[in-house]
Design an enzyme around this catalytic site. Structure first.
Site, PDB file in Angstrom:
ATOM      1  N   LYS A 260      27.027  39.644 -49.895  1.00 33.15           N
ATOM      2  CA  LYS A 260      27.784  38.563 -49.243  1.00 33.15           C
ATOM      3  C   LYS A 260      28.011  38.972 -47.790  1.00 33.15           C
ATOM      4  O   LYS A 260      28.640  39.995 -47.514  1.00 33.15           O
ATOM      5  CB  LYS A 260      29.142  38.355 -49.931  1.00 33.15           C
ATOM      6  CG  LYS A 260      30.091  37.432 -49.151  1.00 33.15           C
ATOM      7  CD  LYS A 260      31.446  37.249 -49.853  1.00 33.15           C
ATOM      8  CE  LYS A 260      32.429  36.473 -48.963  1.00 33.15           C
ATOM      9  NZ  LYS A 260      33.762  36.312 -49.577  1.00 33.15           N
ATOM     10  N   ASP A 265      35.699  34.953 -42.195  1.00 31.30           N
ATOM     11  CA  ASP A 265      36.155  33.980 -43.185  1.00 31.30           C
ATOM     12  C   ASP A 265      37.541  33.464 -42.795  1.00 31.30           C
ATOM     13  O   ASP A 265      38.552  34.089 -43.091  1.00 31.30           O
ATOM     14  CB  ASP A 265      36.196  34.639 -44.570  1.00 31.30           C
ATOM     15  CG  ASP A 265      36.655  33.665 -45.656  1.00 31.30           C
ATOM     16  OD1 ASP A 265      36.712  32.453 -45.385  1.00 31.30           O
ATOM     17  OD2 ASP A 265      36.931  34.142 -46.781  1.00 31.30           O
ATOM     18  N   LYS A 272      43.085  29.859 -44.148  1.00 35.09           N
ATOM     19  CA  LYS A 272      43.947  30.963 -44.575  1.00 35.09           C
ATOM     20  C   LYS A 272      45.184  31.043 -43.683  1.00 35.09           C
ATOM     21  O   LYS A 272      45.139  30.605 -42.528  1.00 35.09           O
ATOM     22  CB  LYS A 272      43.165  32.288 -44.419  1.00 35.09           C
ATOM     23  CG  LYS A 272      42.072  32.509 -45.433  1.00 35.09           C
ATOM     24  CD  LYS A 272      41.381  33.849 -45.184  1.00 35.09           C
ATOM     25  CE  LYS A 272      40.253  34.083 -46.171  1.00 35.09           C
ATOM     26  NZ  LYS A 272      40.719  34.250 -47.565  1.00 35.09           N
ATOM     27  N   ASP A 283      34.486  40.574 -44.093  1.00 31.66           N
ATOM     28  CA  ASP A 283      34.035  39.806 -45.259  1.00 31.66           C
ATOM     29  C   ASP A 283      32.511  39.848 -45.419  1.00 31.66           C
ATOM     30  O   ASP A 283      31.949  39.139 -46.241  1.00 31.66           O
ATOM     31  CB  ASP A 283      34.549  38.358 -45.156  1.00 31.66           C
ATOM     32  CG  ASP A 283      34.743  37.697 -46.509  1.00 31.66           C
ATOM     33  OD1 ASP A 283      34.822  38.428 -47.511  1.00 31.66           O
ATOM     34  OD2 ASP A 283      34.804  36.456 -46.558  1.00 31.66           O
ATOM     35  N   ASP A 342      37.759  27.927 -49.112  1.00 32.21           N
ATOM     36  CA  ASP A 342      37.945  29.374 -48.958  1.00 32.21           C
ATOM     37  C   ASP A 342      37.257  30.164 -50.077  1.00 32.21           C
ATOM     38  O   ASP A 342      37.159  31.385 -50.014  1.00 32.21           O
ATOM     39  CB  ASP A 342      39.449  29.688 -48.924  1.00 32.21           C
ATOM     40  CG  ASP A 342      39.746  31.064 -48.367  1.00 32.21           C
ATOM     41  OD1 ASP A 342      38.814  31.693 -47.812  1.00 32.21           O
ATOM     42  OD2 ASP A 342      40.906  31.506 -48.477  1.00 32.21           O
ATOM     43  N   GLU A 344      34.188  30.589 -50.570  1.00 29.24           N
ATOM     44  CA  GLU A 344      32.870  30.368 -49.965  1.00 29.24           C
ATOM     45  C   GLU A 344      31.853  31.438 -50.354  1.00 29.24           C
ATOM     46  O   GLU A 344      30.653  31.177 -50.352  1.00 29.24           O
ATOM     47  CB  GLU A 344      33.005  30.318 -48.434  1.00 29.24           C
ATOM     48  CG  GLU A 344      33.011  31.668 -47.703  1.00 29.24           C
ATOM     49  CD  GLU A 344      34.187  32.569 -48.051  1.00 29.24           C
ATOM     50  OE1 GLU A 344      35.199  32.051 -48.559  1.00 29.24           O
ATOM     51  OE2 GLU A 344      34.086  33.790 -47.834  1.00 29.24           O
ATOM     52  N   ARG A 346      31.067  32.837 -53.172  1.00 31.14           N
ATOM     53  CA  ARG A 346      30.278  32.513 -54.366  1.00 31.14           C
ATOM     54  C   ARG A 346      29.222  31.456 -54.057  1.00 31.14           C
ATOM     55  O   ARG A 346      28.176  31.410 -54.708  1.00 31.14           O
ATOM     56  CB  ARG A 346      31.227  32.091 -55.500  1.00 31.14           C
ATOM     57  CG  ARG A 346      31.979  30.825 -55.252  1.00 31.14           C
ATOM     58  CD  ARG A 346      33.206  30.695 -56.145  1.00 31.14           C
ATOM     59  NE  ARG A 346      34.288  31.610 -55.755  1.00 31.14           N
ATOM     60  CZ  ARG A 346      35.451  31.709 -56.407  1.00 31.14           C
ATOM     61  NH1 ARG A 346      35.679  30.976 -57.476  1.00 31.14           N
ATOM     62  NH2 ARG A 346      36.365  32.555 -55.995  1.00 31.14           N
TER      63      ARG A 346
HETATM   64  N1  BES Z   1      36.923  36.795 -48.541  1.00 30.65           N
HETATM   65  C1  BES Z   1      37.899  36.312 -49.450  1.00 30.65           C
HETATM   66  C2  BES Z   1      38.387  37.374 -50.427  1.00 30.65           C
HETATM   67  C3  BES Z   1      39.125  38.553 -49.836  1.00 30.65           C
HETATM   68  C4  BES Z   1      40.492  38.597 -49.865  1.00 30.65           C
HETATM   69  C5  BES Z   1      38.447  39.642 -49.343  1.00 30.65           C
HETATM   70  C6  BES Z   1      41.175  39.690 -49.372  1.00 30.65           C
HETATM   71  C7  BES Z   1      39.124  40.732 -48.839  1.00 30.65           C
HETATM   72  C8  BES Z   1      40.483  40.760 -48.866  1.00 30.65           C
HETATM   73  C9  BES Z   1      37.325  35.154 -50.261  1.00 30.65           C
HETATM   74  O1  BES Z   1      36.389  34.379 -49.611  1.00 30.65           O
HETATM   75  C10 BES Z   1      38.453  34.263 -50.622  1.00 30.65           C
HETATM   76  O2  BES Z   1      39.038  33.707 -49.739  1.00 30.65           O
HETATM   77  N2  BES Z   1      38.730  34.132 -51.922  1.00 30.65           N
HETATM   78  C11 BES Z   1      39.777  33.306 -52.371  1.00 30.65           C
HETATM   79  C12 BES Z   1      39.272  32.487 -53.540  1.00 30.65           C
HETATM   80  C13 BES Z   1      40.181  31.398 -53.980  1.00 30.65           C
HETATM   81  C14 BES Z   1      40.284  30.342 -52.904  1.00 30.65           C
HETATM   82  C15 BES Z   1      39.662  30.784 -55.256  1.00 30.65           C
HETATM   83  C16 BES Z   1      40.919  34.203 -52.826  1.00 30.65           C
HETATM   84  O3  BES Z   1      40.661  35.279 -53.380  1.00 30.65           O
HETATM   85  O4  BES Z   1      42.061  33.863 -52.563  1.00 30.65           O
HETATM   86 ZN    ZN Z   2      35.316  35.302 -48.117  1.00 30.35          ZN
HETATM   87 MN    MN Z   3      37.255  32.853 -48.460  1.00 30.55          MN
END
Ligand code: BES
Ligand code: ZN
Ligand code: MN
Length: 494
Positions: A260, A265, A272, A283, A342, A344, A346
């Site tokens: 990824k 992000d 966020k 990310d 967010d 994204e 996946r």
């Molecule tokens: N890049 C983030 C996950 C992340 C969080 C990486 C903290 C490093 C530190 C990912 O894209 C994300 O935002 N995931 C969301 C998914 C949710 C919206 C279903 C999450 O984990 O909150």
């Molecule tokens: Zn992300």
């Molecule tokens: Mn995200």
């Protein structure tokens, strides 16, 4: 300032150096003294006074007496011989590097009394030195440590020096792969966009890696609607980098690694919160691990066919950004309802994994991704999450994690979780909300891998914001490079 270490191996050495380092097992001092470098017994006396007993990773630092060849004597404790692991040798090297201080030349006496130090252990010690000496400071223009030398000559003295030198050629390749991964994760997002990241992949051509870079035009033709939907909110176009290292037999199917690579992000329209958002420059830690691994495999001429695929996009809110409610069609033909922009990573991986499976029919695919905040909550920064549809691969990865101390903890996959991401309007939705957040993300990816043996490593907590260890003091750890190099070394070479 970042220090460059020039490490060499020799059978013997006079101690015409600013620093002499000796390793000791616990309990070995002061009885045996520091014979090679300290005929006057100053180190042994100091050990007695300081009650230094060479417990693991402890340090005794002594000014050498008048008339000595060295300025300083540093003793590093190894602890008990029967418990010494690969990671302990890395750590000991890290401790040695941390204690170079202002030395321009250092001699390390690695023939530890009471221990038969192997070539592999010496090479790991040297790797630990290299990893610890890494610093990301090219943006610090007012450098504080101007008195530190830019390069330090380190001579490692041991009986089996020739074999150690040979083993070090491979661990040096690991160091450069880890450093590449750390640099990319540390780089600011204005400097490292998808195009710039793909250019870094092209630089591996110098090592004999074949590199292709797909642009949005080609990805559109392939039908990568999931990846492109994420990218459409950014003025920076996406890239898919494909790296091939052909070190194995021509007929052997490759092993595949997919990263990824979200260079930043913001969350997109599901934006966020501001606090801590700067961390989202990391990310792309999965993609960084994959390019670092490919660098290592090529630099050490690994006897394996491997492909590395990087899904490179930026997730931004914009007039053209995708919305919650949008439905995109992935390369696999499966449709996805966007619930949360967010989620994204996946979406990027769905197309990257399907492409990899279809094009390469690999022996296995391992993807690495800073995928979910939920894995940070579940496992902290000690283990990365491991999800797999294959017992053999999962076992091999777990074992490699133990060896390298880039640890993995197996998490479940199950049909019951799959229901959470069924969509009312499309084949699936990209978020199932908070419950089992890391697992539903993995279930989502699973829908794009078919029968290919596959593992997903959720490295959201281990790739960045890293704890200070003996072998890393940087924000980015380079997590995954050592782990996957070990996976290949132990199971897929020759
Ligand atoms: N890049 C983030 C996950 C992340 C969080 C990486 C903290 C490093 C530190 C990912 O894209 C994300 O935002 N995931 C969301 C998914 C949710 C919206 C279903 C999450 O984990 O909150
Ligand atoms: Zn992300
Ligand atoms: Mn995200």
């Amino acid at each position: 300032m970042s220090v460059q270490l020039n490490i060499s191996f020799a059978k013997s050495s006079s101690v015409a150096a600013s620093l002499a380092i000796q390793l000791k097992l616990s309990g070995d001092l002061p009885a045996s003294g520091l014979s090679e470098v300290d005929p006057q017994g100053v180190g042994a006396r100091a050990a007695g006074i300081a009650k230094f007993s060479a417990k693991a990773m402890t340090v005794l630092d002594v000014i050498a007496p008048h008339g000595s060849d060295a300025d300083r004597l540093t003793v590093i404790g190894l602890g008990k011989p029967d418990t010494l692991t690969v990671y302990d040798w890395l750590r000991a090297g890290g401790v040695a590097a941390a204690n170079l201080k202002n030395a321009k030349k250092a001699v390390v006496f690695l023939d530890v009394p009471g221990l038969d130090v192997s070539a592999a252990q010496a090479a790991d010690f040297a790797l630990g030195m290299l990893l610890r000496s890494y610093a990301f400071d090219s943006y610090k223009t007012a450098k504080k440590d101007d008195d530190k030398p830019a390069t330090v000559d380190v001579k490692i003295v041991m009986a089996g020096h020739a074999a150690a030198k040979k083993a070090f050629a491979a661990t040096e390749a690991i160091a450069s792969g880890v450093v590449l991964a750390r640099d990319l994760v540390n780089l600011p997002p204005n400097v490292l966009g998808p195009v710039e990241f793909a250019d870094k992949a092209k630089e591996l051509k110098a090592l004999g890696v074949e590199v292709e870079v797909l642009t949005e035009v080609e990805m559109k033709k392939l039908g990568m609607g999931a990846l492109l939907g994420v990218a459409q909110g950014s003025v920076r176009p996406p890239r898919l980098a494909v790296m091939h290292w052909n070190g194995g037999k021509a007929k052997d199917k490759p092993v595949a690694f997919v990263g990824k690579g979200v260079v930043f992000d913001t969350g997109g329209i599901s934006i966020k919160p501001g606090a801590g958002m700067e961390d989202m420059k990391g990310d792309m830690g999965g993609a960084a691990a994959v390019i670092g691994l490919m660098h290592t495999l090529a630099a050490r001429k690994a006897k394996v066919n491997a492909v590395g695929i990087l899904g490179l996009v930026e997730n931004m809110p914009d007039g053209n950004a995708q919305r919650p409610g949008d439905i995109v069609t992935s390369m696999s033909g499966q449709t996805i309802e966007i619930i949360n922009t967010d989620a994204e990573g996946r979406l990027v991986l769905a197309d990257a994994l399907f492409y990899t499976k279809e094009r390469f029919k690999p022996r296995f695919m391992v993807n690495l991704a800073t995928l979910t905040g939920a894995i940070v909550v579940a496992l902290g920064n000690v283990h990365a999450g491991l999800f797999s549809n294959d017992e053999t691969l999962a076992g091999q990865l777990t074992a490699a994690g133990e060896t390298t101390s880039e640890k993995l903890w197996r998490m479940p996959l199950a049909k019951e979780y799959d229901k959470i991401i069924d969509s009312r309007f499309a084949d699936m939705k990209n978020s199932g909300g908070r419950p089992a957040g890391s697992i539903t993300a993995a279930q989502f990816l699973k829908r794009f891998v078919g029968d290919t043996p596959w593992a997903h490593l959720d490295i959201a907590a281990t790739a960045m914001n890293s704890p200070q260890t003996e072998i890393n003091t940087s924000w980015a750890s380079g997590y995954g490079v050592r782990l996957l190099d070990e996976l290949i070394r132990a199971n897929y070479e020759g």
